[in-house]
Design a protein around this motif. Sequence first.
Motif, PDB file in Angstrom:
ATOM      1  N   TYR A   9     -24.853 -21.664  39.431  1.00  0.00           N
ATOM      2  CA  TYR A   9     -24.623 -20.273  39.047  1.00  0.00           C
ATOM      3  C   TYR A   9     -23.190 -20.061  38.562  1.00  0.00           C
ATOM      4  O   TYR A   9     -22.932 -19.250  37.688  1.00  0.00           O
ATOM      5  CB  TYR A   9     -24.958 -19.339  40.212  1.00  0.00           C
ATOM      6  CG  TYR A   9     -26.385 -19.510  40.682  1.00  0.00           C
ATOM      7  CD1 TYR A   9     -27.441 -19.049  39.907  1.00  0.00           C
ATOM      8  CD2 TYR A   9     -26.671 -20.179  41.868  1.00  0.00           C
ATOM      9  CE1 TYR A   9     -28.756 -19.229  40.304  1.00  0.00           C
ATOM     10  CE2 TYR A   9     -27.982 -20.375  42.284  1.00  0.00           C
ATOM     11  CZ  TYR A   9     -29.028 -19.899  41.500  1.00  0.00           C
ATOM     12  OH  TYR A   9     -30.327 -20.092  41.882  1.00  0.00           O
ATOM     13  N   PHE A  11     -21.440 -22.210  36.877  1.00  0.00           N
ATOM     14  CA  PHE A  11     -21.398 -22.666  35.479  1.00  0.00           C
ATOM     15  C   PHE A  11     -21.992 -21.617  34.536  1.00  0.00           C
ATOM     16  O   PHE A  11     -21.560 -21.449  33.407  1.00  0.00           O
ATOM     17  CB  PHE A  11     -22.180 -23.976  35.330  1.00  0.00           C
ATOM     18  CG  PHE A  11     -21.387 -25.196  35.705  1.00  0.00           C
ATOM     19  CD1 PHE A  11     -20.565 -25.802  34.770  1.00  0.00           C
ATOM     20  CD2 PHE A  11     -21.458 -25.735  36.982  1.00  0.00           C
ATOM     21  CE1 PHE A  11     -19.831 -26.924  35.092  1.00  0.00           C
ATOM     22  CE2 PHE A  11     -20.715 -26.854  37.317  1.00  0.00           C
ATOM     23  CZ  PHE A  11     -19.901 -27.453  36.379  1.00  0.00           C
ATOM     24  N   LEU A  12     -23.009 -20.934  35.040  1.00  0.00           N
ATOM     25  CA  LEU A  12     -23.711 -19.975  34.189  1.00  0.00           C
ATOM     26  C   LEU A  12     -22.972 -18.633  34.083  1.00  0.00           C
ATOM     27  O   LEU A  12     -23.224 -17.853  33.167  1.00  0.00           O
ATOM     28  CB  LEU A  12     -25.117 -19.725  34.740  1.00  0.00           C
ATOM     29  CG  LEU A  12     -26.126 -20.821  34.428  1.00  0.00           C
ATOM     30  CD1 LEU A  12     -27.302 -20.751  35.403  1.00  0.00           C
ATOM     31  CD2 LEU A  12     -26.630 -20.687  32.999  1.00  0.00           C
ATOM     32  N   PRO A  14     -19.851 -17.244  33.292  1.00  0.00           N
ATOM     33  CA  PRO A  14     -19.150 -16.629  32.138  1.00  0.00           C
ATOM     34  C   PRO A  14     -20.113 -16.221  31.027  1.00  0.00           C
ATOM     35  O   PRO A  14     -20.069 -15.083  30.555  1.00  0.00           O
ATOM     36  CB  PRO A  14     -18.208 -17.730  31.653  1.00  0.00           C
ATOM     37  CG  PRO A  14     -18.144 -18.738  32.732  1.00  0.00           C
ATOM     38  CD  PRO A  14     -19.372 -18.610  33.560  1.00  0.00           C
ATOM     39  N   GLY A  15     -21.006 -17.133  30.665  1.00  0.00           N
ATOM     40  CA  GLY A  15     -21.955 -16.846  29.594  1.00  0.00           C
ATOM     41  C   GLY A  15     -22.855 -15.665  29.935  1.00  0.00           C
ATOM     42  O   GLY A  15     -23.103 -14.794  29.109  1.00  0.00           O
ATOM     43  N   CYS A  16     -23.301 -15.623  31.204  1.00  0.00           N
ATOM     44  CA  CYS A  16     -24.222 -14.555  31.585  1.00  0.00           C
ATOM     45  C   CYS A  16     -23.524 -13.195  31.635  1.00  0.00           C
ATOM     46  O   CYS A  16     -24.138 -12.173  31.326  1.00  0.00           O
ATOM     47  CB  CYS A  16     -24.892 -14.872  32.917  1.00  0.00           C
ATOM     48  SG  CYS A  16     -26.106 -16.190  32.726  1.00  0.00           S
ATOM     49  N   ILE A  18     -21.135 -12.272  29.630  1.00  0.00           N
ATOM     50  CA  ILE A  18     -21.045 -11.842  28.229  1.00  0.00           C
ATOM     51  C   ILE A  18     -22.405 -11.338  27.736  1.00  0.00           C
ATOM     52  O   ILE A  18     -22.504 -10.244  27.156  1.00  0.00           O
ATOM     53  CB  ILE A  18     -20.559 -13.008  27.335  1.00  0.00           C
ATOM     54  CG1 ILE A  18     -19.126 -13.407  27.690  1.00  0.00           C
ATOM     55  CG2 ILE A  18     -20.663 -12.633  25.859  1.00  0.00           C
ATOM     56  CD1 ILE A  18     -18.078 -12.367  27.367  1.00  0.00           C
ATOM     57  N   LEU A  19     -23.452 -12.127  27.995  1.00  0.00           N
ATOM     58  CA  LEU A  19     -24.779 -11.709  27.518  1.00  0.00           C
ATOM     59  C   LEU A  19     -25.210 -10.405  28.185  1.00  0.00           C
ATOM     60  O   LEU A  19     -25.826  -9.549  27.557  1.00  0.00           O
ATOM     61  CB  LEU A  19     -25.810 -12.809  27.768  1.00  0.00           C
ATOM     62  CG  LEU A  19     -25.622 -14.094  26.963  1.00  0.00           C
ATOM     63  CD1 LEU A  19     -26.669 -15.127  27.360  1.00  0.00           C
ATOM     64  CD2 LEU A  19     -25.702 -13.810  25.472  1.00  0.00           C
ATOM     65  N   ALA A  21     -23.187  -7.990  29.410  1.00  0.00           N
ATOM     66  CA  ALA A  21     -22.363  -6.851  28.982  1.00  0.00           C
ATOM     67  C   ALA A  21     -22.557  -6.508  27.519  1.00  0.00           C
ATOM     68  O   ALA A  21     -22.440  -5.340  27.136  1.00  0.00           O
ATOM     69  CB  ALA A  21     -20.886  -7.159  29.251  1.00  0.00           C
ATOM     70  N   PHE A  22     -22.840  -7.524  26.684  1.00  0.00           N
ATOM     71  CA  PHE A  22     -22.885  -7.247  25.247  1.00  0.00           C
ATOM     72  C   PHE A  22     -24.279  -7.378  24.632  1.00  0.00           C
ATOM     73  O   PHE A  22     -24.435  -7.171  23.442  1.00  0.00           O
ATOM     74  CB  PHE A  22     -21.877  -8.126  24.503  1.00  0.00           C
ATOM     75  CG  PHE A  22     -20.456  -7.774  24.828  1.00  0.00           C
ATOM     76  CD1 PHE A  22     -19.897  -6.597  24.335  1.00  0.00           C
ATOM     77  CD2 PHE A  22     -19.689  -8.583  25.641  1.00  0.00           C
ATOM     78  CE1 PHE A  22     -18.594  -6.247  24.639  1.00  0.00           C
ATOM     79  CE2 PHE A  22     -18.378  -8.242  25.957  1.00  0.00           C
ATOM     80  CZ  PHE A  22     -17.838  -7.065  25.453  1.00  0.00           C
ATOM     81  N   ILE A  23     -25.270  -7.733  25.447  1.00  0.00           N
ATOM     82  CA  ILE A  23     -26.640  -7.746  24.897  1.00  0.00           C
ATOM     83  C   ILE A  23     -27.618  -6.983  25.802  1.00  0.00           C
ATOM     84  O   ILE A  23     -28.207  -5.996  25.366  1.00  0.00           O
ATOM     85  CB  ILE A  23     -27.131  -9.177  24.623  1.00  0.00           C
ATOM     86  CG1 ILE A  23     -26.263  -9.787  23.520  1.00  0.00           C
ATOM     87  CG2 ILE A  23     -28.606  -9.151  24.181  1.00  0.00           C
ATOM     88  CD1 ILE A  23     -26.720 -11.103  23.005  1.00  0.00           C
ATOM     89  N   PHE A  24     -27.765  -7.400  27.070  1.00  0.00           N
ATOM     90  CA  PHE A  24     -28.819  -6.776  27.871  1.00  0.00           C
ATOM     91  C   PHE A  24     -28.522  -5.312  28.200  1.00  0.00           C
ATOM     92  O   PHE A  24     -29.365  -4.443  27.997  1.00  0.00           O
ATOM     93  CB  PHE A  24     -29.066  -7.589  29.148  1.00  0.00           C
ATOM     94  CG  PHE A  24     -29.781  -8.869  28.871  1.00  0.00           C
ATOM     95  CD1 PHE A  24     -31.103  -8.846  28.443  1.00  0.00           C
ATOM     96  CD2 PHE A  24     -29.138 -10.085  28.978  1.00  0.00           C
ATOM     97  CE1 PHE A  24     -31.768 -10.023  28.147  1.00  0.00           C
ATOM     98  CE2 PHE A  24     -29.794 -11.265  28.695  1.00  0.00           C
ATOM     99  CZ  PHE A  24     -31.113 -11.231  28.277  1.00  0.00           C
ATOM    100  N   TYR A  25     -27.306  -5.058  28.681  1.00  0.00           N
ATOM    101  CA  TYR A  25     -26.972  -3.672  28.993  1.00  0.00           C
ATOM    102  C   TYR A  25     -27.001  -2.778  27.738  1.00  0.00           C
ATOM    103  O   TYR A  25     -27.637  -1.721  27.744  1.00  0.00           O
ATOM    104  CB  TYR A  25     -25.617  -3.612  29.719  1.00  0.00           C
ATOM    105  CG  TYR A  25     -25.141  -2.218  29.979  1.00  0.00           C
ATOM    106  CD1 TYR A  25     -25.793  -1.410  30.924  1.00  0.00           C
ATOM    107  CD2 TYR A  25     -24.064  -1.680  29.288  1.00  0.00           C
ATOM    108  CE1 TYR A  25     -25.369  -0.117  31.162  1.00  0.00           C
ATOM    109  CE2 TYR A  25     -23.638  -0.387  29.514  1.00  0.00           C
ATOM    110  CZ  TYR A  25     -24.291   0.394  30.448  1.00  0.00           C
ATOM    111  OH  TYR A  25     -23.877   1.683  30.667  1.00  0.00           O
TER     112      TYR A  25
END
Lengths: 288, 274
Positions: A9, A11-12, A14-16, A18-19, A21-25
């Motif tokens: 988790y 490792f995952l 930083p990417g998550c 970003i995704l 804050a800038f895609i799902f939300y």
Amino acid sequence: MRTNKITPYLFLLPGCIILGAFIFYPMLQAIWMSFTDYNMITEPEFVKLDNYKNLFNDELFWKTLMNTFLYLICVVPALVIIPIFLAVLVNQKLRGIAFFRSAYYIPVVTSLVVAGIAWDWVYKENGLLNYMLDILGIISEPIPWLTSTDTALFAVMVVTVWKGLGYYMIIYLAGLQSIPSNLYEAAQIDGANWWQQVTRITIPMLMPFVLIVSIMSSIAAMKVFEEIYVMTGGGPLHSSETLVFYIYTEAFDRLNMGYASAAGVILFLLTLVFSIINLKFMGKDNTK
Amino acid sequence: MQSFIKKVFLYLLLSVVTLFMIGPFLWLLATALKSGSENIFQYPPKLLPENPTLTNFGKVMDTFPFWRYLWNSVIVATLTVVLNVLFCSLAAYPLARMRFKGRNTIFILIITTMMIPFQLLMIPVYIISLKLGLQNTYLGMVLPHVTTAFGVFLMRQAFSTLPVELDESARMDGANSFQIWLRVLIPLVKPSIVTLTIFTFVSAWGDFLWPLIIVNDQNMFTLPLGLNMLSGTFTSDWRLIAAGAIISMIPILVIFLSLQRFFIGGAMKGAVKG
């Protein structure tokens, strides 16, 4: 494998973030906003389906939707078919072939603003295109390509196609080079001629790539914006306005954030179809 | 003899297509080289300038802060590439090589983001970025693009082709997961990193829509934004617009021509791998 429970988790993370804050939300927010009236100044007001109702009664919305479909049905076939010929052409063993491959790829790496300016100049009434059509005897008087309601959209389409050719050519080139050469050797031994080799080996082996290119170019055509913005500004009389251009101007010129979001949701639903096909395809590739 | 004719025909065909692909740029270059005394709107159009001159380039440099825009573009593209490669390869490592709860769900969620067009997200992302104080900042231009499903997918594919024994023997030598990732695996997936770098660079360098939304301070303009403004300002003098366009093309052209085999090889690899 023995690892600490939280390691994966970490490792995952930083990417998550970003995704998220800038895609799902934003995705959820966009859907919610499509049911509100919001102008960035006063608080958003919940208006139920009003934005969608207004959209369907908005002639300009239908016009931009039509233009987007026109884009799809004109640009996609061109981007699926022409690059095949280019790929075959640059797949020859000729001295200096790398030069031609690069030359065809230059529009791909150039920004659309530069491309737009270059074509703007070609399209001028006393510009290069009218001159060439004139000496070929195709037209008798110059056509105002970008300022006539009949031609503006098609003139911009040419730029989209021109800019994409090199990219899809490379994808087909990868396809051509993945065909095992012993297939052709075997066909030659069996006495197959050139045409039979093309129709029985090359085209069938290239079909997966045709599918990739169809999907990629469809998704790209749905989202056309830059070339319109730079070359025609949607004009004249909205004749070259596409759905994304409409969303952009509603949101950032007129600050109708809720209304623009509703149009965005419609764009999303339309691209979803192509994306699902795309995912299915990638999923298949994934199991290899 | 027949093969000679075939060759001539092929070269002819290749050259005609070349003219179509780079012709518009050559025409622009010719215009940028024309002197002020020459009528650039004359008909029939003249391809070659009568008295080629570089003054238009000098003139446009006075009003077009090329170096400033270039610097902004370099920062934005570099930051995007570095963070994207870092975050994607970090995320791809456990997805490819570890077992943990929710692995498939997380991977599917990441892949799902490919289906959501940025044009739907741009309004809320704009509002969020305003709230985070990211307007007119490099981070604001960069952050929304620093993790992509494509990148995670590409890196995951690359990691999963490596033998598991690598991790196991490194672990026996006392390496932790982070060290395995950094010292053992990353060096082995360099080709995929190059592919991702080039893809990300080209899209960040040419990006127009998002910078257009998030930046309104001219000092923060990237090359495409600056050039767009230039063409709005000098609608009457096409020589200057042409010169500006040519100048702003030079950096990417130099990068492309010096690394072209990676560009084309990377695009081919990206295509084959999906």
